[in-house]
Design an enzyme around this catalytic site. Sequence first.
Site, PDB file in Angstrom:
ATOM      1  N   CYS A 167      -7.956   2.607  -0.684  1.00  0.00           N
ATOM      2  CA  CYS A 167      -7.500   1.839   0.482  1.00  0.00           C
ATOM      3  C   CYS A 167      -7.772   0.360   0.236  1.00  0.00           C
ATOM      4  O   CYS A 167      -8.860  -0.020  -0.212  1.00  0.00           O
ATOM      5  CB  CYS A 167      -8.221   2.317   1.741  1.00  0.00           C
ATOM      6  SG  CYS A 167      -7.850   1.324   3.206  1.00  0.00           S
TER       7      CYS A 167
ATOM      8  N   ASP B 261     -22.850  -6.638  23.771  1.00  0.00           N
ATOM      9  CA  ASP B 261     -21.850  -6.240  22.780  1.00  0.00           C
ATOM     10  C   ASP B 261     -21.474  -4.786  23.047  1.00  0.00           C
ATOM     11  O   ASP B 261     -21.866  -3.877  22.310  1.00  0.00           O
ATOM     12  CB  ASP B 261     -22.428  -6.414  21.368  1.00  0.00           C
ATOM     13  CG  ASP B 261     -21.386  -6.204  20.280  1.00  0.00           C
ATOM     14  OD1 ASP B 261     -20.209  -5.954  20.611  1.00  0.00           O
ATOM     15  OD2 ASP B 261     -21.751  -6.283  19.092  1.00  0.00           O
TER      16      ASP B 261
ATOM     17  N   GLU C 126     -30.950  -0.019  24.195  1.00  0.00           N
ATOM     18  CA  GLU C 126     -29.905   0.775  23.535  1.00  0.00           C
ATOM     19  C   GLU C 126     -30.143   2.243  23.882  1.00  0.00           C
ATOM     20  O   GLU C 126     -31.291   2.692  23.937  1.00  0.00           O
ATOM     21  CB  GLU C 126     -29.962   0.555  22.025  1.00  0.00           C
ATOM     22  CG  GLU C 126     -29.224   1.553  21.176  1.00  0.00           C
ATOM     23  CD  GLU C 126     -27.721   1.476  21.363  1.00  0.00           C
ATOM     24  OE1 GLU C 126     -27.105   2.542  21.538  1.00  0.00           O
ATOM     25  OE2 GLU C 126     -27.165   0.361  21.340  1.00  0.00           O
TER      26      GLU C 126
ATOM     27  N   CYS D 216     -14.900  -6.385  21.113  1.00  0.00           N
ATOM     28  CA  CYS D 216     -13.935  -5.989  20.093  1.00  0.00           C
ATOM     29  C   CYS D 216     -12.614  -5.572  20.725  1.00  0.00           C
ATOM     30  O   CYS D 216     -11.752  -4.999  20.058  1.00  0.00           O
ATOM     31  CB  CYS D 216     -14.496  -4.850  19.230  1.00  0.00           C
ATOM     32  SG  CYS D 216     -14.936  -3.367  20.163  1.00  0.00           S
TER      33      CYS D 216
ATOM     34  N   CYS E 255       0.841  -1.197   0.000  1.00  0.00           N
ATOM     35  CA  CYS E 255       0.000   0.000   0.000  1.00  0.00           C
ATOM     36  C   CYS E 255       0.878   1.250   0.000  1.00  0.00           C
ATOM     37  O   CYS E 255       1.722   1.418   0.887  1.00  0.00           O
ATOM     38  CB  CYS E 255      -0.905   0.010   1.232  1.00  0.00           C
ATOM     39  SG  CYS E 255      -1.841   1.541   1.435  1.00  0.00           S
TER      40      CYS E 255
ATOM     41  N   CYS F  29      -3.897   0.254   8.498  1.00  0.00           N
ATOM     42  CA  CYS F  29      -3.705  -1.204   8.428  1.00  0.00           C
ATOM     43  C   CYS F  29      -2.234  -1.514   8.690  1.00  0.00           C
ATOM     44  O   CYS F  29      -1.434  -1.619   7.757  1.00  0.00           O
ATOM     45  CB  CYS F  29      -4.176  -1.748   7.084  1.00  0.00           C
ATOM     46  SG  CYS F  29      -3.662  -0.769   5.650  1.00  0.00           S
TER      47      CYS F  29
ATOM     48  N   CYS G 201      -0.271   6.515   6.843  1.00  0.00           N
ATOM     49  CA  CYS G 201      -1.647   6.383   7.322  1.00  0.00           C
ATOM     50  C   CYS G 201      -1.717   5.731   8.698  1.00  0.00           C
ATOM     51  O   CYS G 201      -2.329   6.256   9.620  1.00  0.00           O
ATOM     52  CB  CYS G 201      -2.455   5.589   6.304  1.00  0.00           C
ATOM     53  SG  CYS G 201      -4.031   4.995   6.912  1.00  0.00           S
TER      54      CYS G 201
END
Length: 405
Positions: free
Chosen positions: A113, A335, A287, A362, A30, A39, A36
């Site tokens: 990207c 979550d 929520e 996550c 990339c 990633c 950046c």
Amino acid sequence: MRKDQNRNKESGRRPAPAPVRKKKEKTSRCPFSSNCGGCTDIDTPMEEQLEEKQKTVESCIGMYGPVERIIAMKNPGRYRHKVTSIFGLDYKGHPVCGVYRARSHEIVPVTTCMIENRIADSIVQSIFRLLPSFKLKVYDEVTGKGQIRAVQVRVAEHTGQAMVTIVTNGPAFPSKEHFVETLLKEQERITTIVQNINSKSTTMVLGTAQKVIYGPGYIEDELCGKRFRISSRSFYQINPLQTEKLYNVAIDMAGLSGKERVLDAYCGIGTIGICAAGKAKEVLGVELNDEAIEDAKVNAGLNGITNISFESDDAGRFAEDLAARGEKIDVLFMDPPRSGASEEFLKSILTLAPKKIVYISCNPETLGENLKVLTDGGYEMKKAVPVDMFPFTRNIEVSTELTRK
């Protein structure tokens, strides 16, 4: 003092960075990766990435129970179906669009990207290219002037619908109708455009006020055989293919037989609860985001699901109220955000005492912190399954099954 330094001082801009001599580095896949920082593992072999993520999860939560082998993505790349591009000025005062360099407010120009949806990338570049024709200026962080601050694009994997959210510095949007008309001729996949208004000096991309300027103001996509409406500010997983794998794992962990009362905490637009509703007796979703709850109610109707209800409330307060009324929950889906569940929420869950908890995280670090509280409170981790939702980055999603001792 040099003339260019004088100009920077007068304008309030940062001076141009001094050139730094670097050793010759190996060419990256990339061209933007060195600046950046998005990633970080774009040049790391996939086997090494997966092994490193496996070790990360095991080191964070392995002491609480078994961690199964990570579920890889079959064809990683171009998986991000939500793309956010910041519009602003570089240190020379030239308009640019791209991403913030890590830990800074310097915008790195990015034209394409390798982990972002191609259609979304193309739409962003079309908008940036059209701005001068309509005398629209990008936002200047120093002076607070300029109209266009950012653009966010969501593309639905299964329906192909595309939603564009243009973030403006105030309600003014000169030549809006003509601009939209021209953009739609270039990008036929766009089905709706929203103007989001953010006049505050903040790192938050989206403001609280917005208005629909083309189309219905939302897109629809399919997940696990269900159809979902997605608004501009609603949470929806960015990798739809891996999301299906994650949700199937989570619902399997719940072990639903059709007799259970289920609570879907941090439910967003109702994705997990709606996907699980067909195997449960009743599902409650909670929520804090009012807009997401409205989408969740619509989504239940879209799928003809009648055994699910949604409340706009703080998840911890809602769980406390259930416990105070003596109501029982058999299975909890949770979550939470990257920061993990709050101490108040965890306490309310220990009071509510569901028979089983399926915790989707996550962030393995905050998951480990929360698991300590839950296991100390009488729960046992039966297993955890990592899912590679974010290839070429260090981020990882984990679904964890806990039962009450």
